[in-house]
Design a protein around this motif. Sequence first.
Motif, short mmCIF file in Angstrom:
data_model
loop_
_atom_site.label_atom_id
_atom_site.label_comp_id
_atom_site.label_asym_id
_atom_site.label_seq_id
_atom_site.Cartn_x
_atom_site.Cartn_y
_atom_site.Cartn_z
N TYR A 222 4.06 7.95 -3.32
CA TYR A 222 2.67 8.32 -3.60
C TYR A 222 1.90 7.09 -4.08
O TYR A 222 0.78 6.83 -3.62
CB TYR A 222 2.62 9.44 -4.64
CG TYR A 222 1.21 9.89 -4.96
CD1 TYR A 222 0.50 10.69 -4.07
CD2 TYR A 222 0.60 9.51 -6.15
CE1 TYR A 222 -0.79 11.09 -4.36
CE2 TYR A 222 -0.69 9.90 -6.44
CZ TYR A 222 -1.38 10.69 -5.55
OH TYR A 222 -2.66 11.08 -5.83
N ASP A 223 2.50 6.32 -4.99
CA ASP A 223 1.83 5.11 -5.50
C ASP A 223 1.56 4.12 -4.37
O ASP A 223 0.48 3.52 -4.29
CB ASP A 223 2.68 4.44 -6.58
CG ASP A 223 2.73 5.25 -7.87
OD1 ASP A 223 1.86 6.13 -8.05
OD2 ASP A 223 3.64 5.00 -8.68
N ALA A 224 2.54 3.95 -3.48
CA ALA A 224 2.37 3.03 -2.35
C ALA A 224 1.28 3.53 -1.41
O ALA A 224 0.46 2.73 -0.92
CB ALA A 224 3.69 2.88 -1.59
N ALA A 225 1.24 4.84 -1.16
CA ALA A 225 0.22 5.41 -0.27
C ALA A 225 -1.17 5.27 -0.88
O ALA A 225 -2.14 4.96 -0.18
CB ALA A 225 0.54 6.87 0.03
N ARG A 226 -1.29 5.46 -2.20
CA ARG A 226 -2.59 5.31 -2.88
C ARG A 226 -3.04 3.84 -2.81
O ARG A 226 -4.22 3.56 -2.59
CB ARG A 226 -2.50 5.74 -4.35
CG ARG A 226 -2.31 7.22 -4.57
CD ARG A 226 -3.55 8.01 -4.41
NE ARG A 226 -4.52 7.61 -5.42
CZ ARG A 226 -5.78 7.96 -5.40
NH1 ARG A 226 -6.23 8.72 -4.42
NH2 ARG A 226 -6.60 7.55 -6.31
N GLN B 239 -4.19 3.17 0.66
CA GLN B 239 -5.50 3.80 0.87
C GLN B 239 -6.61 2.94 0.26
O GLN B 239 -7.65 2.72 0.89
CB GLN B 239 -5.53 5.20 0.24
CG GLN B 239 -6.86 5.90 0.44
CD GLN B 239 -6.95 7.22 -0.29
OE1 GLN B 239 -6.37 7.39 -1.35
NE2 GLN B 239 -7.68 8.16 0.31
N ALA B 240 -6.38 2.42 -0.94
CA ALA B 240 -7.38 1.58 -1.60
C ALA B 240 -7.64 0.31 -0.77
O ALA B 240 -8.78 -0.09 -0.59
CB ALA B 240 -6.93 1.22 -3.01
N GLU B 241 -6.57 -0.30 -0.24
CA GLU B 241 -6.73 -1.50 0.58
C GLU B 241 -7.54 -1.22 1.83
O GLU B 241 -8.44 -2.00 2.18
CB GLU B 241 -5.35 -2.05 0.98
CG GLU B 241 -4.62 -2.75 -0.13
CD GLU B 241 -3.25 -3.25 0.31
OE1 GLU B 241 -3.10 -3.62 1.50
OE2 GLU B 241 -2.35 -3.28 -0.54
N VAL B 242 -7.21 -0.12 2.51
CA VAL B 242 -7.92 0.23 3.75
C VAL B 242 -9.39 0.52 3.45
O VAL B 242 -10.28 0.02 4.15
CB VAL B 242 -7.25 1.44 4.45
CG1 VAL B 242 -8.14 2.00 5.55
CG2 VAL B 242 -5.90 1.03 5.02
#
Length: 156
Positions: free
Chosen positions: A51-55, A58-61
Amino acid sequence: MSDKKEVYLTTAGLEEMKKELEYLKMEKRPEVIQALKEARALGDLSENAEYDAARSAQAEVENKIKELEVMIENAVVITEINTDTVSIGNTVTIKYVDDNETEEYTIVGSKEADPFNNKISNESPIAKAILNKKVKDVVAVDSPNGKYDIEIVKIS
């Protein structure tokens, strides 16, 4: 006071940016959203590395999308190439006065700069020195490695 900065681009550079923005919005963003959904489904979010990696992804994108949108919105497309004086979009052949070596550079906006392909930013020391100059002008370049002189041989 506005913090918007003009972004000088060639037509090809603008198209490249638009393609990247389209890819991020239409492909990458949905992938990240799906990864977030899958990570959420794994349960406890407080200790969920997926979840942390996906968040983070998402922030980078989202940051990259915003950055590209601002650059495209503030783009100044270089379409008219003047060969009388050096300007953004020109390919310029210069001669280093000290050793008589020649180099050819294309002057582009900072977002398109690619030194490995001899595309230098309009903000680089050489470009700053030769902008608005003419063939046969000799100018001093003030670089981090010291000053040196170059002569403009050709503008195309």
